[in-house]
Enzyme design. Structure first.
Site, mmCIF file in Angstrom:
data_model
loop_
_atom_site.group_PDB
_atom_site.id
_atom_site.type_symbol
_atom_site.label_atom_id
_atom_site.label_comp_id
_atom_site.label_asym_id
_atom_site.label_seq_id
_atom_site.Cartn_x
_atom_site.Cartn_y
_atom_site.Cartn_z
ATOM 1 N N LYS A 1 18.138 -52.402 23.360
ATOM 2 C CA LYS A 1 18.743 -51.065 23.383
ATOM 3 C C LYS A 1 17.615 -50.035 23.399
ATOM 4 C CE LYS A 1 22.416 -48.439 20.974
ATOM 5 N NZ LYS A 1 23.339 -48.456 19.811
ATOM 6 N N SER B 1 28.078 -47.094 20.909
ATOM 7 C CA SER B 1 27.048 -46.562 21.767
ATOM 8 C C SER B 1 26.262 -47.605 22.550
ATOM 9 C CB SER B 1 26.059 -45.756 20.922
ATOM 10 O OG SER B 1 25.340 -46.615 20.046
ATOM 11 N N SER C 1 28.647 -49.507 16.821
ATOM 12 C CA SER C 1 28.002 -49.480 18.143
ATOM 13 C C SER C 1 27.543 -50.826 18.683
ATOM 14 C CB SER C 1 26.815 -48.523 18.121
ATOM 15 O OG SER C 1 27.277 -47.203 18.054
#
Ligand SMILES: [Mg+2]
Ligand SMILES: [Zn+2]
Lengths: 506, 514, 98
Positions: free
Chosen positions: B89, B164, B188
């Site tokens: 990420k 997210s 997330s």
């Protein structure tokens, strides 16, 4: 008595005595102290003054995204020690908080500080005053926080923030551990308020120096004082509006700043004005304060608990072990030394003024008699320091080395004159006293036959003088002694030479 | 489509370590898959690509793969996942790739240090492929708040992949990476896992170092694995987890035995395990198909021998409000450092403007709407006039939620719920309605507030739209292994059912148009 | 009702260093008002409930006071929008934040 105003400078029209006819001053002193830990508060970068810009920075103290703070255990210990020395209570559970405001010298745009639960709180310091009295200053709290970086303002009047074209930032100081020590309001000092302020900061400096936790150099910013001053009309139960004076960079300035603010505020109030709550800056040159930038809104720091750091629970075992290691209070130590060494008040004051007390004490600790130790430091060494334009502690000779020189004199290896040469050698970096003695060949000539031969030679060289001595004019021996001392380059014991001269002429 | 991209990480590792295939070949297969289905990393492919990646480091990945192959050839001990590719990420700092947090404000920034989890991946011989897309600074539930365009759900490219961490989950779902790391502040990792049909784990708070994770809400953020199987997630969890001196909130205790638990669970027996169904996390507002899939899953758990009970956590109703106060508050402070002074974007520095003006112009231009909204809400919640009523009360809500969990775990070993109230929604559907968007995290937030372990495991598809549904399994703090055991048992049982979903979407149309 | 006005948003934006546009003042005040309204539900919680700021179980996590390597200066300055004489160059600073 009228208030005189000069354009540009706000004069302080009233003396403290005059101020106190109408008002009672109330003071609050906030002192920030940089700790002298090896590393910063929240990272392993060196905590060093005067390094090349931006050489002691890392992701943490530069506030880089993703970095996290790590508490320095030594800084926490220092904070607790300071609290104990100031008779504070140590909080069972305390924690860090974020103080949020934007400023370019603060890389995260928040300062990690403490808010509702400072590590130590509720103490006092009994401060010795110049007039021989004592004043108890109550301590509200002392808390841990981190210092900011430093900015250099370029363009305009260079170095000044106003009118600069741009600024250059050095983050070496960012994250240096700070302890902020806050007093409770100091009331009732009346016209002694400026003196009390100075005495408090002096006592605090001495305590912190004694603890060894800070360099406490006001000139270098490792100790900084903000003075809050307000005036209460006599008989009123309500404190007046206070101002906070920053940039007070010496002990003398602390006293001057408080005195000036008292006079200035009295001038404002007595002419029917109101004191504005504001930050003011002290100017060392003029001895006056001037207002900082007016702020459109009252600061709202949006404090909240620092989520990146777990709480602190010092525990009594830890605290008591720190308490047991606390040194004697500087002024108590001074009083003890005065008695032990039988010093007059004047002699003690000279020692303190010359920064020599610790040096003498350490020299005595290293085995020297107090009298000899004192005399070396306040006479010959003080001369040398003055000649070199440094302070006594900055001289490159240690108390142990001085004690060794004293011992060499006592055992007869050195005369006082030779001893001074040895000290010179040490100061020149030639090594320890024994190394200088060997290196310069300074030991007293104690070989009797060599001395006798030198005496005979001198007598032979000056037959007329020798005749006078033989005729009983012993005073004439001085010339022969002088010649012998010259021949031995001063390394003979003059008294012994005198004896030998008389012996040989008998 | 090469079969390598559909294999579990555990199987890939087995083949690489047995030298049936090289890490370089595996890595190349994944790079080719990214090339085929992801589209340009700036998102300019329009609706065509998955757009899971913001940055792909093919050269770096192949070099890491070569190094892994060499280490394996030398015959020395290698870590269980050595040679296996992984996606990161893009809020994790990396020295060899940019770190953008999907924000313009970090334009041009190269971190000078690796996040602890990244350093651990490298040390264990895993192969970082690139950085994945996210909602800007991890604020969002759909990955639409990325400054570089949205990520698309591989099962339906018109839908969001959750957020997210939509990029990480989508990359795993699409076969672009067998493993990925995400960060979970309010769901997330788990919520995108659920809507992309992958496994996502939020470990116990403090058990995976946050050092090098660009902070959103520090007291809630936790890094965790994204994978296609429970065992794979456990394997990655063990690589990155454990105490780290660089994070003082890091728990100084051994990691729970998650791999062992995943293996034990896969043997299928849940006898004696007490499973609590949280009453508050179902009902009104939940998509019927999601509830149907969830009910099925609970039935399966019972069939595996678990004792299923109903539990009530009344204070969970405060979770969403508390979260949307605490997270923005911490974020308003954490994101203050993006000020144009030391790194990243600087806007409007014309030599006349002041620092304050340049900071304000830069932050205005560099942050997207959701980030600005949250910064302002947080600034409001912490300000002197609202602190007690907002941030202060949110902290009290947190206490109540912790108490609810504590009480529930007195009678249950794990708690279960749907991971998210609905399946993946359409791109654009909720962008103008922040409150509707926030509901996507309804079920996942309580575990962040309390800090305990939670994961999402695929539980089939919703009968009403055919899209993946997730089963959330929550366990007490430091008992992550329980969640793994239950999830692995469930996963094994489901994979043998006739309606088990394919593991990887074909995305054939995409591959041929490219 | 939370009643977040346009002026409130302008104030918050100033505090947070966001040069928001007029248009944003409209949308943000509407949205933030609605959000604050919703999250104000925590107001029902009794005052006597103790707060939880973090869920970290440990205390006294301390680092030894031993120096660790700092960043090389060129690396530290590499990400800077502007640098000069080994320092970060920033626009003029107006007054002091005190
Ligand atoms: Mg302070
Ligand atoms: Zn540092």
């Amino acid at each position: 008595m009228t208030a005189v105003s000069t354009p540009g400078v706000e004069a302080a029209p009233y003396t403290v005595e005059e101020v106190c006819e109408h008002f009672d001053p109330v003071m609050g002193l906030e002192v920030h102290v940089e700790l002298n830990t090896a590393t910063k508060m929240f990272c392993g970068c060196a905590n060093a003054f005067g390094a090349e810009p931006n050489t002691n920075i890392c992701p943490v103290c530069l506030g880089l995204p993703g970095s996290l703070p790590r508490v320095n255990g030594a800084a926490v210990e220092s904070a607790i020690k300071i609290g104990l020395a100031l008779n504070c209570r140590v909080r069972e559970r305390s924690g860090f908080a974020r103080k949020n405001y934007f400023y370019p010298d603060m890389p995260k745009n928040f300062q990690i500080s403490q808010y509702e639960d400072p590590i130590v709180f509720d103490g006092y310091l009994d401060v010795p005053l110049d007039d021989g009295g004592t004043w108890r200053v109550e301590i509200e709290r002392a808390h841990m926080e981190e210092d900011t970086g430093k900015s250099l303002h370029v363009g305009g009047a260079t170095g000044r923030i106003h009118g600069a074209d741009y600024s250059l930032l050095d983050y070496n100081r960012s994250g240096v551990p700070l302890i902020e020590i806050v007093t409770k309001p100091i009331v009732g000092a009346r016209d002694r308020a400026p003196m009390v302020a100075r005495a408090y900061v002096t006592a605090l400096r001495d305590i912190l120096r004694g603890l060894g936790v800070s360099d406490v150099r006001m000139d270098q910013g490792s100790m900084r004082c903000d003075a809050n001053v307000s005036l209460t009309p006599k008989g009123s139960p309500v404190f007046g509006t206070r101002t906070e004076t920053k940039n007070v960079n010496s002990l003398r300035s602390v006293e001057r700043a408080v005195r000036y603010e008292m006079g200035r505020q009295a001038g404002v109030l007595l002419s029917g004005g109101t004191v504005r709550q504001e930050t003011r800056h002290f100017d060392e040159q003029s001895g006056t304060t001037s207002p900082g930038r007016a702020k459109e809104t009252l600061a709202d720091y949006r404090y909240f608990p620092e989520p990146d750091l777990p709480p602190l629970e010092p525990g009594s075992a830890w605290v008591e072990s720190l308490r047991a290691g606390l040194p004697e209070r500087p002024w108590e130590r001074r009083a003890r030394i005065q008695t032990e060494w039988s010093l007059s008040d004047e002699e003690l004051r000279d020692l303190v003024n010359a920064n020599a007390l610790d040096l003498v004490a350490d020299t005595v600790e290293a085995g020297a008699p107090p009298e000899a130790a004192r005399s070396w430091w306040v006479s010959y060494l003080l001369q040398q320091a003055n000649k070199r334009e440094v302070t006594l502690p900055e001289l490159s000779i240690t108390p142990a080395q001085v004690a060794r020189v004293i011992a060499l004199v006592a055992e007869g290896t050195l005369t006082n004159k030779l001893a001074r040469q040895v000290v010179d050698g040490v100061l020149e970096g030639e090594g320890d006293p024994d190394e200088v003695v060997a290196g310069r060949g300074l030991a007293v000539v104690s070989d009797e036959s060599a001395l006798t031969a030198a005496v005979d030679e001198a007598l032979a060289a000056q037959p007329a003088v020798a005749e006078k001595i033989r005729a009983g004019k012993t005073k004439a021996a001085g010339a022969i002694v002088g010649a012998v001392m010259k021949a031995t380059r001063g390394q003979a014991d003059a008294a012994r030479v005198q004896e030998l001269v008389l012996e040989r002429c008998r | 489509m090469s079969d390598m991209i559909s294999l579990d990480a555990a199987e890939l590792a087995r083949r690489i370590h047995a030298r049936e295939v090289s890490s370089v070949e595996v890595t190349r297969a994944h790079l080719q898959r990214i090339e085929a289905v992801d589209g340009p990393s700036d998102g300019s492919a329009g609706p065509d690509g998955v757009h899971a990646f913001l940055h792909v480091d093919a050269d770096g990945a192949l070099a890491a793969a070569e190094a892994a192959d060499r280490a394996i050839a030398e015959g020395g001990p290698v870590s269980p996942l050595a040679g296996v590719p992984v996606a990161l990420k893009d809020n994790l700092t990396t020295t060899d790739m940019p770190t953008t947090c999907a924000s313009r404000i970090l334009d041009g920034w190269r971190p000078p240090y690796d996040a602890t989890v990244v350093a651990r991946l490298r040390a264990a011989g895993l192969v970082p492929l690139g950085k994945t897309n996210l909602d800007e600074f991890a604020m969002g539930s759909s990955t639409e708040n990325s400054a570089f365009g949205p990520t698309r759900n591989p099962w339906d490219l018109t839908r969001v992949p959750g957020g997210s961490g939509g990029g990480s989950s989508a990359s795993v779902a699409a076969g672009e990476a067998p493993l990925a790391l995400g960060s979970d502040t309010g769901g997330s990792i788990r919520q995108p896992g659920a809507v992309t049909g992958t496994v996502g784990v939020k470990p116990t708070y403090g058990t995976v170092s946050r050092y090098g994770l660009v902070a959103f809400s520090s007291s809630l953020d936790q890094i965790g694995p994204c994978a296609r199987s429970v065992l794979d997630a456990a394997l990655l969890h063990e690589v990155v987890g454990g105490h780290d001196r660089c994070d003082q909130t890091s728990v100084n205790a051994p990691l729970p035995p998650v791999v062992e638990a995943a293996l034990a669970g896969a043997r299928g027996d849940l006898a004696g395990v007490r499973v609590g169904v949280v009453g508050e996390l179902s009902g009104e507002g939940y998509q019927p198909g999601v509830l149907a899939a969830f009910t099925d899953a609970v039935r399966t758990l019972g069939e595996l021998g678990a004792e299923v009970v109903e539990v009530s956590c009344p204070s969970f109703s405060y979770a969403l409000p508390a979260y949307y106060l605490i997270a923005p508050s911490e974020a308003s402070s954490n994101l203050a450092r993006f000020d144009a002074m030391r790194y990243g974007l600087r806007v409007g520095d014309d030599g006349e403007r002041s620092t304050d003006e340049v900071m304000s112009l830069t932050r205005e231009a560099g942050f997207g709407a959701e980030v600005k909204r949250r910064i302002m809400i947080g600034t409001h919640a912490l300000s002197a006039g609202s602190y007690d009523a907002l941030y202060g009360k949110a902290q009290k809500a947190r206490t109540l939620i912790v108490r609810d969990f504590t009480a529930a775990f007195e009678t249950c070993d794990v708690l279960v719920s749907p991971t998210t109230p609905t399946t993946a929604f359409a791109i654009g559907e909720r962008v103008d309605d922040p409150l509707a968007m926030y509901l996507a995290d309804l079920c996942t937030i309580p575990a962040n507030l309390a800090g305990n372990a939670a994961l999402s495991v695929p539980c089939g598809t919703s009968p009403d739209d055919g899209l993946p549904v997730g089963l959330q399994v929550m366990a007490p703090a430091l008992a992550d292994d329980r969640a793994y055991r239950v999830a692995a048992a469930y996963e094994t049982a489901r994979s043998s059912t006739p309606d088990a979903a394919p593991r990887i979407p074909e995305l054939r149309a995409l591959e041929t148009t490219r | 009702m939370s009643d977040i006005t346009r002026d409130d948003v302008a104030h918050l934006a100033r505090l947070a260093r966001l040069a928001v546009t007029d248009e944003e003042l409209d949308t943000f005040s509407r949205q933030i008002d609605a959000i604050v309204d919703t999250v104000s539900a925590v107001g029902d919680i009794p005052d006597d409930v103790p707060p939880t700021a973090q869920v970290v179980p440990q205390t006294n996590v301390l680092r030894a006071d031993a120096t660790e390597p700092s960043l090389p200066r060129d690396v530290a300055l590499a990400g800077a929008p502007a640098a000069e004489e080994g320092r970060f160059r920033v626009p003029r600073i107006l007054g002091e934040e005190l």
